[in-house]
Design a protein around this motif. Structure first.
Motif, PDB file in Angstrom:
ATOM      1  N   SER A 185      17.245 -26.643  89.834  1.00 29.54           N
ATOM      2  CA  SER A 185      17.512 -25.726  88.731  1.00 29.54           C
ATOM      3  C   SER A 185      18.352 -26.396  87.661  1.00 29.54           C
ATOM      4  O   SER A 185      19.329 -27.098  87.953  1.00 29.54           O
ATOM      5  N   TYR A 236      13.649 -17.532  84.823  1.00 33.17           N
ATOM      6  CA  TYR A 236      13.427 -18.085  86.162  1.00 33.17           C
ATOM      7  C   TYR A 236      12.174 -18.951  86.196  1.00 33.17           C
ATOM      8  O   TYR A 236      12.183 -20.038  86.781  1.00 33.17           O
ATOM      9  N   ASP A 239      12.751 -22.204  84.488  1.00 35.06           N
ATOM     10  CA  ASP A 239      13.750 -23.010  85.192  1.00 35.06           C
ATOM     11  C   ASP A 239      13.200 -23.583  86.493  1.00 35.06           C
ATOM     12  O   ASP A 239      13.850 -24.426  87.112  1.00 35.06           O
ATOM     13  N   HIS A 240      12.009 -23.150  86.917  1.00 36.34           N
ATOM     14  CA  HIS A 240      11.360 -23.676  88.126  1.00 36.34           C
ATOM     15  C   HIS A 240       9.954 -24.153  87.746  1.00 36.34           C
ATOM     16  O   HIS A 240       8.957 -23.497  88.063  1.00 36.34           O
TER      17      HIS A 240
END
Length: 265
Positions: A185, A236, A239-240
């Motif tokens: 992350s 999210y 970020d992934h």
């Protein structure tokens, strides 16, 4: 094992479906919280407090939106930077293949095989690594670098080709380290805490507003919680970049593999 398989299958669903599922979950929880608030404190609402509550809510919303906007821009830039890194790494590998055409077959063939194995390891292993796990290999294609160091160029042309390939391998190693750094992350835990706490504060604070109809209040809450859920899911997902259907593509490495396989046919 069954639960893990179910979660893995859920992650592989299209990003739009996952986003809708997440929105539904957040909306249901927020509506349940409103129902609990109404049953406990709903009768103590004071309409004259709406003006003050609106000012406080506006201040909290402004601070939250500034943090959220900053985080979305940051993760989007990281996502685009990763895509550029992947393209650059594939270009360097293609450059090595192009320069290897000037080498004799007994050197070119093991070089092509090493690059093919490298791309296959990237696609089959490094692309599927769990967040935070990184390969312990210190450099890209170490066997190939060792072969170049032990090779004895027969003329100035081969010497120049070996030098260019070695420089490209150094670039590939650096780009690989950059790519692997995105497997964890990029958003600090403190930032995630602020986003989560801010989202919860906005939803809970909206309960204190007094409106003429509970149905209208639920509609307002639906739009608020949906917007927050979409924004959090976007952060999210970006970020992934190696997880889910929104992950970055490994097609550049597959194209390199396809080129080598077609050439060796």
């Amino acid at each position: 094992m069954k639960l893990q398989a179910m979660l893995q299958g859920l992650i592989n669903l299209p990003a739009t479906i996952l986003c809708m599922v997440f929105i539904v979950v957040v909306v249901v929880l927020s509506q349940a919280g409103l129902q609990l608030y109404q049953s406990v404190l709903g009768k103590r609402e004071f309409r004259q407090g709406n003006e003050v509550a609106g000012i406080v809510f506006g201040g909290i919303s402004l601070l939250y939106s500034l943090v959220l906007a900053f985080v979305i821009v940051a993760v989007w830039e990281n996502y685009e930077s990763l895509n550029n890194t992947i393209e650059d790494e594939a270009d360097k590998l293609n450059g090595i293949l192009a320069h290897s055409a000037a080498l004799p077959p007994h050197i070119k063939k093991p070089l092509d095989t090493a690059i093919l194995n490298y791309c296959n390891r990237v696609v089959e292993q490094e692309w599927k690594m769990q967040s935070g796990r990184r390969s312990l290999t210190p450099s890209a294609i170490p066997s190939l670098r060792m072969m170049l160091l032990q090779a004895h160029p027969q003329d100035d042309t081969q010497q120049s080709v070996f030098s260019v390939i070695d420089q490209d391998l150094s670039s590939v190693s650096e780009l690989r380290r950059t790519r692997l750094s995105h497997s964890r992350s990029q958003v600090p835990q403190l930032v995630w805490f602020v986003l989560k706490a801010g989202s919860l504060m906005l939803i809970v604070f909206s309960y204190f507003f007094c409106v003429p109809s509970l149905r209208v209040k639920r509609i307002y809450l639906f739009f608020l919680s949906s917007c927050i859920a979409m924004s959090m899911f976007l952060v999210y997902a970006l970020d992934h970049p190696f997880a889910g259907s929104a992950r970055v593509s490994n097609e550049p490495y597959r194209e390199v593999m396809s080129e080598i396989e077609q050439e060796n046919q």
